[in-house]
Design a protein around this motif. Sequence first.
Motif: not given
Length: 289
Positions: A212-214, A235-238, A247-254, A271-274
């Motif tokens: 939804l937003q990223r 912000l995602v809908t599953a 959600v927050v994400w990171r890419i660590v060692e691929g 989204f900004e508050e989160l």
Amino acid sequence: MNLTDELERSFGDGPVPRPVDDHLAAGRSALRRRRGVTGVVGAAAGAVALTVVLSVTGGTSPDTSPDIAADPTPTPTADTSAPAEPASAPWTDEMTVVRYRDGELEVRPGAVVHERIDNPYAYEAPQASAALDVTFEGRRSWVIATLRRPAGPSSKVEFGYSESTPSNGWASFADYVADQTDQTTGGNNGWPDTLVLTGSGDVVASPGSEILQRTDDPQLGPTFAAPGEPTGAALVTAAEDGQGYFVVWRIVEGQLDVIYTPPIDVVGATFEELLSYARMQYAGGEGLR
């Protein structure tokens, strides 16, 4: 006629003077008597001075030295009163329901613990871990808290915290704990798949899920990811359950590492508050897990 001569003759010759030696002997006797009196007076004065000193230092003559006497000093006694209970340190975040303080696990006041498993990671003291099935302010969650003390003189104590929605992929609380502490799999977070990493290194929505937003620049700081590592927030809908997640994400060692916020915490927040909350958590070293 000489009047002066006549007057001197009228007085007569008077008594015969004493020899000079008699005068000297009398003078010596008088001197000895004066010295003797002086010695007696000096001895008496010395005795008086000695008595005063004894009265002051010994305190054995209260009648002769009333100003010196004093009440005896009371013997100090031990304080037998119970020490005051130390005030509990305030909780500085709004998310965690347990924490470690001075090496001991603390549960947030008002939280209800339904089940607890101590040291599921089998750490050796002074390290520790605990898993809890807990309800706080009407929301039930399964959490795991860890206290790590990495080796090295400059290393600091690390507090780890993860939280999952009950039965979100596990049949029981025990299954959740066993899965999280499984060293062979690294632990499954139990959350639905919402994001996937493509072969080209892009992060996109999983099949059936929707972003939804990223932002690909969440600015969560070095405690979240090392400089140069790809990061993001959304912000995602599953597709699996239709729920909305921040959600927050990171890419660590691929590898893609996605960190979820429970759906109940997303409702009513922008989204900004989160995103601001996530930044504050990682700046303080707490994070979202």
